[in-house]
Design a protein around this motif. Structure first.
Motif, PDB file in Angstrom:
ATOM      1  N   ASP A 174       0.860  -1.200   0.145  1.00 23.01           N
ATOM      2  CA  ASP A 174       0.017   0.054  -0.060  1.00 23.01           C
ATOM      3  C   ASP A 174       1.001   1.190  -0.144  1.00 23.01           C
ATOM      4  O   ASP A 174       0.721   2.312  -0.893  1.00 23.01           O
ATOM      5  N   GLN A 175       1.904   1.019   0.560  1.00 21.76           N
ATOM      6  CA  GLN A 175       2.881   2.418   0.930  1.00 21.76           C
ATOM      7  C   GLN A 175       3.368   2.709  -0.498  1.00 21.76           C
ATOM      8  O   GLN A 175       3.528   3.768  -0.853  1.00 21.76           O
ATOM      9  N   GLY A 176       3.896   1.604  -1.187  1.00 21.89           N
ATOM     10  CA  GLY A 176       4.380   1.793  -2.419  1.00 21.89           C
ATOM     11  C   GLY A 176       3.384   2.421  -3.587  1.00 21.89           C
ATOM     12  O   GLY A 176       3.682   3.262  -4.370  1.00 21.89           O
ATOM     13  N   ILE A 177       2.052   2.078  -3.556  1.00 24.68           N
ATOM     14  CA  ILE A 177       1.024   2.484  -4.198  1.00 24.68           C
ATOM     15  C   ILE A 177       0.689   3.983  -3.929  1.00 24.68           C
ATOM     16  O   ILE A 177       0.498   4.735  -4.930  1.00 24.68           O
ATOM     17  N   VAL A 178       0.363   4.121  -2.617  1.00 22.26           N
ATOM     18  CA  VAL A 178       0.332   5.708  -2.073  1.00 22.26           C
ATOM     19  C   VAL A 178       1.442   6.686  -2.624  1.00 22.26           C
ATOM     20  O   VAL A 178       1.226   7.604  -3.111  1.00 22.26           O
ATOM     21  N   THR A 179       2.680   6.094  -2.607  1.00 22.23           N
ATOM     22  CA  THR A 179       3.723   6.919  -2.983  1.00 22.23           C
ATOM     23  C   THR A 179       3.796   7.245  -4.340  1.00 22.23           C
ATOM     24  O   THR A 179       4.325   8.384  -4.844  1.00 22.23           O
ATOM     25  N   ARG A 180       3.504   6.123  -5.110  1.00 17.75           N
ATOM     26  CA  ARG A 180       3.629   6.183  -6.587  1.00 17.75           C
ATOM     27  C   ARG A 180       2.407   7.305  -6.956  1.00 17.75           C
ATOM     28  O   ARG A 180       2.643   7.915  -8.003  1.00 17.75           O
ATOM     29  N   ARG A 181       1.312   7.265  -6.284  1.00 17.29           N
ATOM     30  CA  ARG A 181       0.409   8.124  -6.797  1.00 17.29           C
ATOM     31  C   ARG A 181       0.662   9.743  -6.342  1.00 17.29           C
ATOM     32  O   ARG A 181       0.185  10.627  -7.199  1.00 17.29           O
ATOM     33  N   ALA A 182       1.259   9.515  -5.228  1.00 15.85           N
ATOM     34  CA  ALA A 182       1.748  11.193  -4.648  1.00 15.85           C
ATOM     35  C   ALA A 182       2.766  11.768  -5.248  1.00 15.85           C
ATOM     36  O   ALA A 182       2.667  13.001  -5.481  1.00 15.85           O
ATOM     37  N   LYS A 183       3.816  11.044  -5.200  1.00 20.12           N
ATOM     38  CA  LYS A 183       5.163  11.545  -5.760  1.00 20.12           C
ATOM     39  C   LYS A 183       5.794  11.098  -6.997  1.00 20.12           C
ATOM     40  O   LYS A 183       6.582  11.408  -7.335  1.00 20.12           O
ATOM     41  N   GLY A 184       5.172   9.982  -7.847  1.00 20.13           N
ATOM     42  CA  GLY A 184       5.661   9.386  -8.787  1.00 20.13           C
ATOM     43  C   GLY A 184       6.684   8.368  -8.776  1.00 20.13           C
ATOM     44  O   GLY A 184       6.835   8.075  -7.601  1.00 20.13           O
ATOM     45  N   LEU A 185       7.111   7.732  -9.834  1.00 26.30           N
ATOM     46  CA  LEU A 185       7.887   6.804 -10.254  1.00 26.30           C
ATOM     47  C   LEU A 185       9.132   6.660  -9.394  1.00 26.30           C
ATOM     48  O   LEU A 185       9.306   5.598  -8.726  1.00 26.30           O
ATOM     49  N   PRO A 186       9.941   7.482  -9.471  1.00 34.59           N
ATOM     50  CA  PRO A 186      11.295   7.373  -8.624  1.00 34.59           C
ATOM     51  C   PRO A 186      11.093   7.332  -7.234  1.00 34.59           C
ATOM     52  O   PRO A 186      11.834   6.397  -6.513  1.00 34.59           O
ATOM     53  N   TYR A 187      10.154   8.019  -6.448  1.00 31.36           N
ATOM     54  CA  TYR A 187      10.186   7.827  -5.201  1.00 31.36           C
ATOM     55  C   TYR A 187       9.416   6.361  -4.685  1.00 31.36           C
ATOM     56  O   TYR A 187       9.694   5.960  -3.687  1.00 31.36           O
ATOM     57  N   ALA A 188       8.619   6.083  -5.621  1.00 30.44           N
ATOM     58  CA  ALA A 188       8.025   4.681  -5.485  1.00 30.44           C
ATOM     59  C   ALA A 188       8.939   3.654  -5.542  1.00 30.44           C
ATOM     60  O   ALA A 188       9.004   2.695  -4.524  1.00 30.44           O
ATOM     61  N   LYS A 189       9.870   3.743  -6.382  1.00 26.07           N
ATOM     62  CA  LYS A 189      11.109   2.648  -6.547  1.00 26.07           C
ATOM     63  C   LYS A 189      11.708   2.563  -5.213  1.00 26.07           C
ATOM     64  O   LYS A 189      12.302   1.774  -4.746  1.00 26.07           O
ATOM     65  N   SER A 190      12.019   4.028  -4.682  1.00 26.01           N
ATOM     66  CA  SER A 190      12.754   3.903  -3.411  1.00 26.01           C
ATOM     67  C   SER A 190      12.125   3.222  -2.342  1.00 26.01           C
ATOM     68  O   SER A 190      12.817   2.444  -1.465  1.00 26.01           O
ATOM     69  N   VAL A 191      10.933   3.424  -2.121  1.00 29.05           N
ATOM     70  CA  VAL A 191      10.118   2.790  -1.028  1.00 29.05           C
ATOM     71  C   VAL A 191       9.994   1.485  -1.316  1.00 29.05           C
ATOM     72  O   VAL A 191      10.148   0.424  -0.371  1.00 29.05           O
ATOM     73  N   VAL A 192       9.932   0.894  -2.680  1.00 30.37           N
ATOM     74  CA  VAL A 192       9.983  -0.632  -2.759  1.00 30.37           C
ATOM     75  C   VAL A 192      11.414  -1.178  -2.536  1.00 30.37           C
ATOM     76  O   VAL A 192      11.584  -2.234  -1.760  1.00 30.37           O
ATOM     77  N   ALA A 193      12.445  -0.659  -2.822  1.00 26.32           N
ATOM     78  CA  ALA A 193      13.819  -0.703  -2.374  1.00 26.32           C
ATOM     79  C   ALA A 193      14.019  -1.034  -0.924  1.00 26.32           C
ATOM     80  O   ALA A 193      14.498  -1.916  -0.257  1.00 26.32           O
ATOM     81  N   VAL A 194      13.382   0.018   0.064  1.00 22.65           N
ATOM     82  CA  VAL A 194      13.527   0.027   1.386  1.00 22.65           C
ATOM     83  C   VAL A 194      12.736  -1.193   1.944  1.00 22.65           C
ATOM     84  O   VAL A 194      13.169  -1.860   2.902  1.00 22.65           O
ATOM     85  N   ASN A 195      11.505  -1.284   1.524  1.00 27.04           N
ATOM     86  CA  ASN A 195      10.878  -2.455   1.818  1.00 27.04           C
ATOM     87  C   ASN A 195      11.325  -3.831   1.769  1.00 27.04           C
ATOM     88  O   ASN A 195      11.094  -4.729   2.415  1.00 27.04           O
ATOM     89  N   GLN A 196      12.088  -3.950   0.535  1.00 32.15           N
ATOM     90  CA  GLN A 196      12.670  -5.241   0.212  1.00 32.15           C
ATOM     91  C   GLN A 196      13.842  -5.573   1.399  1.00 32.15           C
ATOM     92  O   GLN A 196      13.923  -6.910   1.686  1.00 32.15           O
TER      93      GLN A 196
END
Length: 233
Positions: free
Chosen positions: A125-147
């Motif tokens: 959910d956090q990755g989806i919210v970040t992608r919607r609010a801040k775009g693809l680069p920030y969402a990728k960062s969130v995904v990397a942290v979650n991994q």
């Protein structure tokens, strides 16, 4: 008379012994059948746990795929499938918990699995919210942290433990089920054979009684009938 008496007693004894033996075999067969059904039910439940566990892992993979598709493309078309997968996960874990309610160790594992799946859903959910609010680069960062949280690896490990335990339980109950099935079949075979023996003995005893009666009647007819005494003048 003695032959007829002994033959009648023999028939009664044969019937009594046969009745007791048949009832004993029937009772043993019934108990064996009950044990067979119980073992078979436990085996079926373990099979259901394994099947539900595989479905749950497939649903987790589907949720990750839908989330990844949304993050990469930004298309809302992926979100309904993602939300459906998250809802399905909750129901699947509840079913696994219900199927393992008689195993305290498995209950602890399922409870821990539920917390990890919930955490993984929050990460997605956090990755989806970040992608919607801040775009693809920030969402990728969130995904990397979650991994780095290794939540998905933990889910795989717990699922493997649950699967291993249920596989062991399944094998044990299958062996019990096969053993009780053989026992039930053996009792049934003995029941039919005993029935045949009892009816054969009853027939022999009855034939002996009839033969003795016929011999007694022939012997009675062979005796000369007494002549009436002459009348006196």
């Amino acid at each position: 008379m003695l032959h007829r008496l002994f033959a009648g007693k023999g028939l009664l004894i044969a019937l009594a012994v046969g009745f007791i033996a048949v009832e004993s075999i029937v009772a043993a067969c019934f108990l064996s059948l009950v044990h067979f059904k119980t073992s078979n039910n436990w085996a079926t439940r373990s099979e259901q746990v394994l099947l539900e566990l595989e479905r749950m892992m497939s649903t987790v993979a589907g949720a990750e795929t839908s989330q990844r598709g949304y993050i990469i493309t930004g298309s809302e078309d992926y979100l309904p499938t993602y939300r459906e997968a998250v809802t399905t996960l909750e129901a699947q874990i509840r079913r696994i918990g219900g199927l393992t309610r008689d195993n305290a160790i498995q209950q602890d594992r399922v409870a821990y699995l539920a917390t990890q799946v919930e955490q993984r859903s929050e990460e997605l959910d956090q990755g989806i919210v970040t992608r919607r609010a801040k775009g693809l680069p920030y969402a990728k960062s969130v995904v990397a942290v979650n991994q780095h949280n290794r939540t998905m690896e933990t889910i795989h490990d717990i699922s493997a433990q649950i699967r291993e335990e249920e596989t062991r339980v399944l094998q044990r109950h299958r062996a019990d089920s096969e053993s009780w099935a053989f026992t039930t079949g053996s009792f049934a075979a003995v029941f039919f054979l005993l029935n045949a023996v009892v009816f054969t003995l009853c027939g022999i005893v009855l034939k002996m009684a009839l033969t003795s009666q016929a011999q007694a009647e022939r012997l009675l007819h062979s005796f000369p009938r007494p002549q009436p005494a002459p009348a006196t003048q």
